[in-house]
Scaffold this active site. Sequence first.
Site, PDB file in Angstrom:
ATOM      1  N   HIS D  95      46.617   8.771  48.347  1.00  0.00           N
ATOM      2  CA  HIS D  95      47.407   9.757  49.093  1.00  0.00           C
ATOM      3  C   HIS D  95      46.755   9.946  50.462  1.00  0.00           C
ATOM      4  CE1 HIS D  95      49.640  13.236  50.258  1.00  0.00           C
ATOM      5  NE2 HIS D  95      48.641  14.080  50.102  1.00  0.00           N
ATOM      6  N   HIS D  97      47.629  11.436  54.774  1.00  0.00           N
ATOM      7  CA  HIS D  97      48.558  12.017  55.744  1.00  0.00           C
ATOM      8  C   HIS D  97      48.531  11.136  56.990  1.00  0.00           C
ATOM      9  CE1 HIS D  97      49.094  16.366  54.105  1.00  0.00           C
ATOM     10  NE2 HIS D  97      48.703  15.584  53.126  1.00  0.00           N
ATOM     11  N   ASP D 120      57.622  -8.644  53.606  1.00  0.00           N
ATOM     12  CA  ASP D 120      56.503  -9.309  52.933  1.00  0.00           C
ATOM     13  C   ASP D 120      55.975  -8.457  51.772  1.00  0.00           C
ATOM     14  OD1 ASP D 120      56.352 -11.630  54.448  1.00  0.00           O
ATOM     15  OD2 ASP D 120      54.968 -10.781  55.921  1.00  0.00           O
ATOM     16  N   HIS D 171      56.158  16.171  53.400  1.00  0.00           N
ATOM     17  CA  HIS D 171      54.747  16.114  53.050  1.00  0.00           C
ATOM     18  C   HIS D 171      54.127  14.839  53.644  1.00  0.00           C
ATOM     19  CE1 HIS D 171      51.615  16.738  49.567  1.00  0.00           C
ATOM     20  NE2 HIS D 171      51.058  16.415  50.702  1.00  0.00           N
ATOM     21  N   TYR D 229      52.416 -18.036  49.022  1.00  0.00           N
ATOM     22  CA  TYR D 229      51.508 -17.403  49.979  1.00  0.00           C
ATOM     23  C   TYR D 229      50.180 -17.146  49.291  1.00  0.00           C
ATOM     24  CZ  TYR D 229      49.704 -13.940  53.307  1.00  0.00           C
ATOM     25  OH  TYR D 229      48.940 -13.268  54.222  1.00  0.00           O
TER      26      TYR D 229
END
Lengths: 233, 233, 233, 233
Positions: D95, D97, D120, D171, D229
């Site tokens: 998490h 910000h 991608d 948020h 890839y």
Amino acid sequence: MSYQSLKEECYEANMLLPKLHLVVFTFGNASVVDREKGVFAIKPSGVPYEFLRPEDIVICDFDAQVVEGTKRPSSDTKTHAVLFKNWEKIGGIVHTHSTYATAWAQAQLDIPILGTTHADHLTTDIPCAPPMDDEMIKGNYEYETGYQVLNEFERRNLSYEEVEMVLLGNHAPFTWGKTAEKAVYNAGVLEAVAQMAYLSCTLRPDVPRLKQTLIDKHFFRKHGKDAYYGQGC
Amino acid sequence: MSYQSLKEECYEANMLLPKLHLVVFTFGNASVVDREKGVFAIKPSGVPYEFLRPEDIVICDFDAQVVEGTKRPSSDTKTHAVLFKNWEKIGGIVHTHSTYATAWAQAQLDIPILGTTHADHLTTDIPCAPPMDDEMIKGNYEYETGYQVLNEFERRNLSYEEVEMVLLGNHAPFTWGKTAEKAVYNAGVLEAVAQMAYLSCTLRPDVPRLKQTLIDKHFFRKHGKDAYYGQGC
Amino acid sequence: MSYQSLKEECYEANMLLPKLHLVVFTFGNASVVDREKGVFAIKPSGVPYEFLRPEDIVICDFDAQVVEGTKRPSSDTKTHAVLFKNWEKIGGIVHTHSTYATAWAQAQLDIPILGTTHADHLTTDIPCAPPMDDEMIKGNYEYETGYQVLNEFERRNLSYEEVEMVLLGNHAPFTWGKTAEKAVYNAGVLEAVAQMAYLSCTLRPDVPRLKQTLIDKHFFRKHGKDAYYGQGC
Amino acid sequence: MSYQSLKEECYEANMLLPKLHLVVFTFGNASVVDREKGVFAIKPSGVPYEFLRPEDIVICDFDAQVVEGTKRPSSDTKTHAVLFKNWEKIGGIVHTHSTYATAWAQAQLDIPILGTTHADHLTTDIPCAPPMDDEMIKGNYEYETGYQVLNEFERRNLSYEEVEMVLLGNHAPFTWGKTAEKAVYNAGVLEAVAQMAYLSCTLRPDVPRLKQTLIDKHFFRKHGKDAYYGQGC
């Protein structure tokens, strides 16, 4: 060195400003108060951060008179003095011209509360005080700047203990806190919030304000008696 | 090494440009004048900053002729020469393609005075000189570039001692000052002011200019006989 | 180590990309050709730059077949092979997803020539090739990507020796040059020009293109027989 | 130290966040699960990254109860617990910000798929879950936050194994992956994609979404049984 620990604390707070990319050249200053002695320590005027030393810090009283120090204090000293004198629970003040916060101040706009990053720190838009009357500008400018902030908080019925930051219209931000370190932290938070709000507003001009329940939830999980964020110390 | 201290001062000024994030690759140059000897030192053309050495700096006279040095001087040397020759009180000149200042130059717009960060340094919008006539471009281009700046200052009745920066329309900024160090400082101030003005203008397209009392207050607390900013030396 | 110097040159070119802030994670690759041996060296696929070593570099021929190396080459290898095979005077190729250049590619817009920073390096808008037909995408995609670039240059009558960069619509830029180091330099120039053009266009949506005399002046003072920029070597 | 390797892995993942410029101050957290023991390790609440030590990491069970550790866990712990409990194949959660991703979340907008950098990594717009109902916010907020994500993925019929990131409206983002390191990588990818999409959308407000053939081509060359890839390990 007299007032040694006060000067060192002030020096450390000032040096965090370029480290956090909040100032370039001499565009900012931090101060720390000693309530018992009735004085505060502040950066000297016009001294670049890379040459600043703890012994350069100037000690002033709440009328902005120099008590100790060989340098001239920041040109913003009277603004700090007014805030320290009137807001008795603050321990430090920071002034910067940080990029995004200053851009909002130049636009003479409050920073709207758009997300939880903002609500984690305050429950209102970040207030932008209007530019002062010409009389105040031509008079005791830096002293009146302090009163412009006090008056704006009174007019909006804001508490300086809950809202620890302000934009001065056409000028730049001031932040404060219980300690100088907290005032520096608030300067960093303000710049981050100002950047995110700029991006959200330019991406979606009709972006809605955060709803009240989210504002309350995020603020009160970090502040007040029911807070549960952090280590509780 | 002849002109050793002049070359070293020029070298130091140049090396500040990448340090302040004002140039990448070879996109800029700084010069320093020696008024007594009637020469100036300037960065050699096309030499990347990371490989630049003090002994690479080139010494030229005010007609842009090389006086000393083994390298070819900056392709902008004639512009520097014209400004040094005509503006007798400047000691250094800086040219960069710094991002935000150049974006304003490309938009062919003056940078409006929107805040006190700007007014701390000059009292007018930052002038953007229009692109030159085709005749001037096809002729002695870099020499005419200098005259384009001189003419624009005359046309607008600006003093080069008060306004130490200009945008060349479609091109990029030039700044100057009493010393090369001040010219570098002005290049950094310009970029900071250009970024804040960009942000304010995109956030609020009808953003008003700073009012005259604030312009005067901020400028004259830092400049002139009643200045009280800095350490007075 | 076979092809040691070729691998080391390729390694050095690749390592400049994160240093110049042009790639994050594995979002890019650089290659270097050896025309005598008919091979080129290229970054291995999906290897983060911080773990890349010279011996990881893969050697391929112009049909994109691995000639030497224990790793799988970049997934973009066929695109490099097509360009090396068809454009005989290029020595290196760089592919990045640098932020501003990629934003223009995503917008499927040419980067308009707005200033001399741009004109110092090329005389036209930076071309954005349209996204490929579905048949080409579903077919030999990376091979067709190379042809999409070749065809776009042919359609626009552009010379790959004069215009050393392209945007692939919806994708990202490719740049090239006589050496890998020049291709890296071009990738950095492109990103700087892309950012300035973004800023000018958002500041003033009707910003005019640079006039032809300025384009010619700036380009030909750095390129061709009458160039006088740089040290002439 | 109990759970030593789990704590160290969690510590390392957390320390990557400031290194990748995805967090400032305490604005983020990373967690790592140990499926066999039915616990996960998570950052303690409100501890700045520069003071964080491996022994500060807290061990919790899938009901967010502390199993081991002297610090209080992140205030977002219940959200992590809900996701770990319900999405059995994820090994780590992050998490932040981060600036651009949070700006999109504040604008309550999905990040549209505009280029191959995006494709991608996932084949859909990056979903922005709407802000929660007031009842959920006033109730068990962080627990409900987890369910808001789960419900949004169910409502949109998205697979958490294919789409490893989400924006929480008003948020900020959450990302996850098979390992904590992958979750950190996804947080970095999200921020890069969010910035490019911001730039493309402000440059060209009517920018079209990527066409389906390009989405499929780029995603499936990196993912699934026909991927080619990377180094295949």
